[in-house]
Motif scaffolding. Structure first.
Motif, short mmCIF file in Angstrom:
data_model
loop_
_atom_site.label_atom_id
_atom_site.label_comp_id
_atom_site.label_asym_id
_atom_site.label_seq_id
_atom_site.Cartn_x
_atom_site.Cartn_y
_atom_site.Cartn_z
N ASP A 1 0.83 -1.21 0.00
CA ASP A 1 0.00 0.00 0.00
C ASP A 1 0.86 1.26 0.00
O ASP A 1 0.52 2.26 -0.62
N GLU A 2 1.99 1.23 0.70
CA GLU A 2 2.90 2.37 0.73
C GLU A 2 3.48 2.62 -0.65
O GLU A 2 3.61 3.77 -1.08
N ASP A 3 3.83 1.57 -1.35
CA ASP A 3 4.40 1.69 -2.69
C ASP A 3 3.36 2.27 -3.65
O ASP A 3 3.68 3.12 -4.48
N THR A 4 2.13 1.83 -3.56
CA THR A 4 1.06 2.33 -4.41
C THR A 4 0.79 3.80 -4.13
O THR A 4 0.61 4.59 -5.06
N TRP A 5 0.78 4.18 -2.87
CA TRP A 5 0.54 5.58 -2.49
C TRP A 5 1.64 6.48 -3.04
O TRP A 5 1.37 7.54 -3.60
N ALA A 6 2.88 6.06 -2.90
CA ALA A 6 4.01 6.86 -3.39
C ALA A 6 3.95 6.99 -4.91
O ALA A 6 4.23 8.05 -5.46
N SER A 7 3.58 5.94 -5.58
CA SER A 7 3.47 5.98 -7.03
C SER A 7 2.35 6.92 -7.46
O SER A 7 2.50 7.66 -8.43
N GLY A 8 1.24 6.92 -6.75
CA GLY A 8 0.13 7.80 -7.06
C GLY A 8 0.48 9.27 -6.86
O GLY A 8 0.14 10.12 -7.69
N VAL A 9 1.17 9.57 -5.78
CA VAL A 9 1.58 10.95 -5.52
C VAL A 9 2.57 11.42 -6.58
O VAL A 9 2.49 12.55 -7.07
N THR A 10 3.50 10.57 -6.97
CA THR A 10 4.48 10.91 -8.00
C THR A 10 3.80 11.16 -9.34
O THR A 10 4.12 12.12 -10.05
N THR A 11 2.84 10.32 -9.69
CA THR A 11 2.09 10.49 -10.93
C THR A 11 1.30 11.79 -10.91
O THR A 11 1.28 12.53 -11.89
N PHE A 12 0.65 12.09 -9.80
CA PHE A 12 -0.11 13.34 -9.67
C PHE A 12 0.80 14.55 -9.84
O PHE A 12 0.46 15.50 -10.54
N ALA A 13 1.98 14.53 -9.22
CA ALA A 13 2.92 15.64 -9.34
C ALA A 13 3.39 15.80 -10.78
O ALA A 13 3.50 16.92 -11.28
N ALA A 14 3.65 14.69 -11.46
CA ALA A 14 4.11 14.76 -12.85
C ALA A 14 3.03 15.34 -13.76
O ALA A 14 3.31 16.20 -14.59
N VAL A 15 1.80 14.89 -13.59
CA VAL A 15 0.70 15.40 -14.41
C VAL A 15 0.45 16.88 -14.13
O VAL A 15 0.22 17.67 -15.06
N THR A 16 0.54 17.28 -12.88
CA THR A 16 0.36 18.69 -12.52
C THR A 16 1.45 19.55 -13.15
O THR A 16 1.16 20.62 -13.71
N LEU A 17 2.69 19.12 -13.11
CA LEU A 17 3.78 19.89 -13.71
C LEU A 17 3.65 19.98 -15.23
O LEU A 17 3.91 21.03 -15.81
N ILE A 18 3.25 18.90 -15.86
CA ILE A 18 3.07 18.92 -17.31
C ILE A 18 1.93 19.86 -17.69
O ILE A 18 2.05 20.64 -18.64
N THR A 19 0.82 19.82 -16.95
CA THR A 19 -0.31 20.70 -17.22
C THR A 19 0.08 22.16 -17.03
O THR A 19 -0.24 23.02 -17.87
N LEU A 20 0.79 22.46 -15.96
CA LEU A 20 1.25 23.82 -15.71
C LEU A 20 2.18 24.29 -16.82
O LEU A 20 2.08 25.43 -17.29
N SER A 21 3.04 23.43 -17.27
CA SER A 21 3.97 23.78 -18.33
C SER A 21 3.24 24.08 -19.64
O SER A 21 3.58 25.03 -20.35
N ILE A 22 2.23 23.31 -19.96
CA ILE A 22 1.44 23.55 -21.17
C ILE A 22 0.73 24.90 -21.08
O ILE A 22 0.74 25.69 -22.04
N PHE A 23 0.14 25.21 -19.93
CA PHE A 23 -0.52 26.50 -19.76
C PHE A 23 0.47 27.66 -19.84
O PHE A 23 0.17 28.71 -20.41
N GLN A 24 1.67 27.50 -19.29
CA GLN A 24 2.69 28.54 -19.36
C GLN A 24 3.10 28.78 -20.81
O GLN A 24 3.27 29.93 -21.23
N ILE A 25 3.27 27.73 -21.58
CA ILE A 25 3.65 27.87 -22.98
C ILE A 25 2.55 28.57 -23.77
O ILE A 25 2.82 29.48 -24.56
N LEU A 26 1.30 28.20 -23.55
CA LEU A 26 0.19 28.85 -24.24
C LEU A 26 0.07 30.32 -23.86
O LEU A 26 -0.18 31.18 -24.72
#
Length: 74
Positions: free
Chosen positions: A13-38
């Motif tokens: 469960d700890e491994d799954t939670w860490a993976s989920g948080v990492t994925t959320f952070a990556a998606v958030t950074l990519i979305t922010l980067s796309i908005f900054q570029i636009l």
């Protein structure tokens, strides 16, 4: 007697939670980067799209802000 510490057991469960948080952070950074570029492209292409506000102590036109946003977005 001396106390012997046992190795920590694996918790999937700890491994799954860490993976989920990492994925959320990556998606958030990519979305922010796309908005900054636009936003940068909009500021560079047509700086009259944005409303001019009050005069601040720093004087940077919107095209410069567009290049700054583009560099941050990339």
């Amino acid at each position: 007697m001396s106390a012997v510490s046992s190795p920590r057991s694996y918790d999937p469960d700890e491994d799954t939670w860490a993976s989920g948080v990492t994925t959320f952070a990556a998606v958030t950074l990519i979305t922010l980067s796309i908005f900054q570029i636009l936003q940068a492209i909009a500021a560079i292409a047509r700086d009259e799209v944005f409303v001019s506000g009050v005069s601040y102590t720093y004087a940077i036109d919107l095209a410069t802000w567009g290049w700054i946003h583009l560099a941050l977005g990339v």
